[in-house]
Design an enzyme around this catalytic site. Structure first.
Site, PDB file in Angstrom:
ATOM      1  N   HIS A   1      -2.310  10.214  -1.379  1.00  0.00           N
ATOM      2  CA  HIS A   1      -2.489   8.921  -2.043  1.00  0.00           C
ATOM      3  C   HIS A   1      -2.297   9.049  -3.553  1.00  0.00           C
ATOM      4  O   HIS A   1      -1.810   8.114  -4.201  1.00  0.00           O
ATOM      5  CB  HIS A   1      -3.873   8.340  -1.724  1.00  0.00           C
ATOM      6  CG  HIS A   1      -3.889   7.542  -0.458  1.00  0.00           C
ATOM      7  ND1 HIS A   1      -3.565   6.215  -0.421  1.00  0.00           N
ATOM      8  CD2 HIS A   1      -4.173   7.895   0.818  1.00  0.00           C
ATOM      9  CE1 HIS A   1      -3.658   5.766   0.817  1.00  0.00           C
ATOM     10  NE2 HIS A   1      -4.030   6.771   1.593  1.00  0.00           N
TER      11      HIS A   1
ATOM     12  N   ASP B   1       2.181 -14.253  12.825  1.00  0.00           N
ATOM     13  CA  ASP B   1       1.017 -14.849  12.178  1.00  0.00           C
ATOM     14  C   ASP B   1       0.111 -13.720  11.673  1.00  0.00           C
ATOM     15  O   ASP B   1      -0.495 -13.017  12.486  1.00  0.00           O
ATOM     16  CB  ASP B   1       0.253 -15.727  13.168  1.00  0.00           C
ATOM     17  CG  ASP B   1      -0.842 -16.551  12.495  1.00  0.00           C
ATOM     18  OD1 ASP B   1      -1.286 -16.165  11.395  1.00  0.00           O
ATOM     19  OD2 ASP B   1      -1.251 -17.575  13.071  1.00  0.00           O
TER      20      ASP B   1
ATOM     21  N   GLU C   1       0.841  -1.203   0.000  1.00  0.00           N
ATOM     22  CA  GLU C   1       0.000   0.000   0.000  1.00  0.00           C
ATOM     23  C   GLU C   1       0.868   1.241   0.000  1.00  0.00           C
ATOM     24  O   GLU C   1       1.638   1.482   0.940  1.00  0.00           O
ATOM     25  CB  GLU C   1      -0.919   0.020   1.225  1.00  0.00           C
ATOM     26  CG  GLU C   1      -1.782   1.276   1.278  1.00  0.00           C
ATOM     27  CD  GLU C   1      -2.671   1.343   2.502  1.00  0.00           C
ATOM     28  OE1 GLU C   1      -3.292   2.393   2.721  1.00  0.00           O
ATOM     29  OE2 GLU C   1      -2.723   0.339   3.232  1.00  0.00           O
TER      30      GLU C   1
ATOM     31  N   LYS D   1      -7.776 -15.085  16.488  1.00  0.00           N
ATOM     32  CA  LYS D   1      -7.995 -14.728  15.080  1.00  0.00           C
ATOM     33  C   LYS D   1      -9.449 -14.383  14.773  1.00  0.00           C
ATOM     34  O   LYS D   1      -9.925 -14.589  13.660  1.00  0.00           O
ATOM     35  CB  LYS D   1      -7.511 -15.857  14.163  1.00  0.00           C
ATOM     36  CG  LYS D   1      -6.044 -16.194  14.371  1.00  0.00           C
ATOM     37  CD  LYS D   1      -5.587 -17.395  13.567  1.00  0.00           C
ATOM     38  CE  LYS D   1      -4.142 -17.731  13.903  1.00  0.00           C
ATOM     39  NZ  LYS D   1      -3.647 -18.927  13.223  1.00  0.00           N
TER      40      LYS D   1
END
Length: 568
Positions: free
Chosen positions: A552, A454, A246, A378
């Site tokens: 951006h 993770d 990104e 998670k």
């Protein structure tokens, strides 16, 4: 009649692996490790057992005589010294011989599921091939798979495509992980009819992930790593690696780091450190389920349960047990310290020990699952937001008014207003759970990928509330981030891979701490929180100044001309 499931025991059946079948001698049966010993294994076991018993008996009698005669125990003669050496040597032998078999019997119960999951589905059978009967056991099929070491790649690919050779066995059968990945990749191309030309194959150490990080590899994905910093945190400076695709993310975080550094740096505190696992068990009645809850939460029982739990690891230390009921189901949330490891496997082993122990006093207890989602791993969950999971960290900084104007291009009052209306009120309107921030998950994910964490645990690790208020008569900005469930480790998992290990080394947290177990993991958690603080500060400033879209367009658009990017 209700059938209860019991905890797994060591008598689970085992499936033979393909490589083990290929190495079976045709006439004399399977080779045993004991064949290398000069005596048959039963005689060797008997010899060491007798040696252990006789030596221990001699020492006990001799020490009893010393106690009666007031002779110091540490004064030993030659016979005692030989007996002590004999006890230690025989004990080491017996533990190694029977311990390995015991561990294998525990883990082998999952081998069938793992192997079936990893096998590639065979292509539709050709006219000259017969369908395998559904009732035919898998080991018989694996026995039919010929050895691959002396065959060329084309033959092996055809065998994999036809379903004669399991894809998961290529590494161990060929002894070459790169070759196995290339063969698997070509087999998948022929089966699916689609290639993977853009996916790199060469240049990666596939042996480093064998059996621990990734199964059935066919290549690796390249993710660029940028550096934000220096991040001035707790009197030290850190250059933070961030793996992301990104645009603007690293540049924006870097700007936040600059604002923090020019204002004197940030400070952090680790509030809690404990990984959780919550099994769910069921009882015939809710009354009996409540009895277990009271038993587990009774302070007098905690010491005993801690001893049972802690024997799973030299780093695991049980901290607390929290139970909740849903009818006759009991959800038991264990929390324990895990050293420098993230700790999911460590706490799971400790939980299994406790469940085995409880089965003696509660024989009717039916273990439904080692994880009952009360952990919660998670998944966004209020229990993590309130109670914490992993490392709970708060990080703060006071940004000077001059820095807010010069570096961040906005004002203190504008930042405070945007934070209240966006991060606090806006998230409340949305019904957010732990999402009272601008983009904490952006920074957490980037650092996680770079350092071998993770990535899926980004879900709860990104729980964050960003607070901003004017201080020093409204001139300066106090900003803080509170993150109750940062789940990181510096050993195990993906942290051992070369690229990820290099990023951890850059931060000074590679491996386990030699001075204080868990110190490296806690430091990594504070660095994550400090970088989130920088990212929040920069993005909120861009929003307050109305610069988000322009930034951006500058950094998140494809452009091959570097000069145009620099001048835009």
């Amino acid at each position: 009649m209700e059938v209860r499931r019991r905890l797994p025991h060591s008598t689970s059946s085992r499936r033979s692996s393909p490589e083990a079948i290929h190495n079976v001698a045709p006439s004399s049966g399977a080779l045993q490790a004991s064949d290398a010993l000069p005596l048959p294994i039963r005689y060797t076991n008997l010899l060491f057992s007798l040696l252990f018993a006789a030596s221990l008996f001699f020492l006990m009698r001799r020490w009893r005589e010393k106690v009666r005669e007031s002779i110091p125990l540490h004064v030993v003669d030659l016979f005692e010294l030989v007996s002590i050496v004999s006890v230690v040597a025989s004990l080491i032998y017996l533990l190694n011989f029977f311990g390995i078999a015991f561990v294998q019997s525990i883990v082998s119960s999952n081998e069938d599921e793992v192997q079936d999951f990893l096998a590639l589905p065979p292509a539709p059978p050709a006219a000259d091939n017969k369908m395998r009967p559904a009732s035919m056991p898998a080991p018989l099929v694996e026995q039919a798979a010929p050895a691959l070491s002396g065959r060329d790649d084309e033959e092996i690919i055809e065998a994999v495509v036809a379903g004669k050779t399991p894809s998961y066995s290529l590494e161990t059968t060929l002894g070459n992980c790169l070759r196995a990945a290339a063969i698997r990749r070509e087999a998948i191309r022929r089966i699916s009819g689609r290639g993977m030309d853009g996916l790199p194959l060469e240049g990666f150490d596939y042996e480093s992930v064998l059996g621990q990080c990734c199964e059935l590899p066919v290549g690796y994905v390249q993710v660029p790593v940028g550096i934000a910093g220096p991040l001035m945190l707790d009197g030290s400076s850190y250059y933070v690696p961030m793996a992301t695709t990104e645009g603007c993310l690293v540049a924006s975080t870097n700007r936040g780091c600059k604002a923090i550094a020019e204002s004197g740096g940030a400070a952090s505190v680790v509030l809690r450190d404990g990984m959780t696992r919550a099994p769910v068990v069921r009882f015939p009645t809710a009354v009996r389920a409540a009895e277990l809850k009271f038993f587990l939460e009774e302070p007098d029982n905690f010491d005993t349960l801690s001893v049972v739990f802690n024997k799973s690891s030299r780093f695991a230390r049980l901290q607390n047990i929290h139970c909740t009921l849903a009818g006759r189901n009991v959800y038991i949330r264990f929390s324990c310290s895990t050293g420098d490891a993230m700790g999911m496997n460590m706490v799971s082993k400790g939980v299994q020990n406790v469940l085995d122990y409880l089965q003696n006093d509660f024989p009717e207890m039916d273990v439904i699952s080692i994880s009952g989602n009360f952990c919660s791993d998670k998944k966004p969950a209020a229990v993590n937001w309130i109670e914490g999971r992993g490392k709970s960290v708060v990080c703060e900084a006071v940004i000077k008014e001059a820095v807010v104007k010069k570096v961040l291009k906005t004002t203190v009052s504008s930042l405070v207003e945007v934070n209240i209306i966006k991060n606090l009120a806006g998230s409340a309107v949305a019904g957010a759970l732990g999402g009272f921030n601008a983009h904490a998950s952006n920074i957490v994910s980037a650092i996680f990928i770079a350092t071998g964490q993770d990535p899926a645990q980004n879900v709860e690790s990104s729980h964050c509330i960003t607070m901003m208020e004017a201080v020093n008569d409204g001139k300066d900005l106090h900003i803080s981030v509170t993150m109750p469930s940062i789940e990181v480790g510096t050993v195990g998992g993906g942290t051992q891979l070369a690229s990820q290990s290099a990023c951890l080394n850059l931060l000074g947290v590679k491996g386990s701490s030699t001075e204080s177990p868990g110190a490296n993991a806690r430091l990594l958690a504070t660095i994550v929180a400090g970088t989130v603080l920088a990212g929040e500060l920069s993005l909120m400033s861009a929003l307050a100044a109305g610069h988000l879209v322009r930034s951006h367009m500058k950094y998140n658009r494809s452009c091959k001309d570097v000069s145009l990017i620099a001048s835009s």
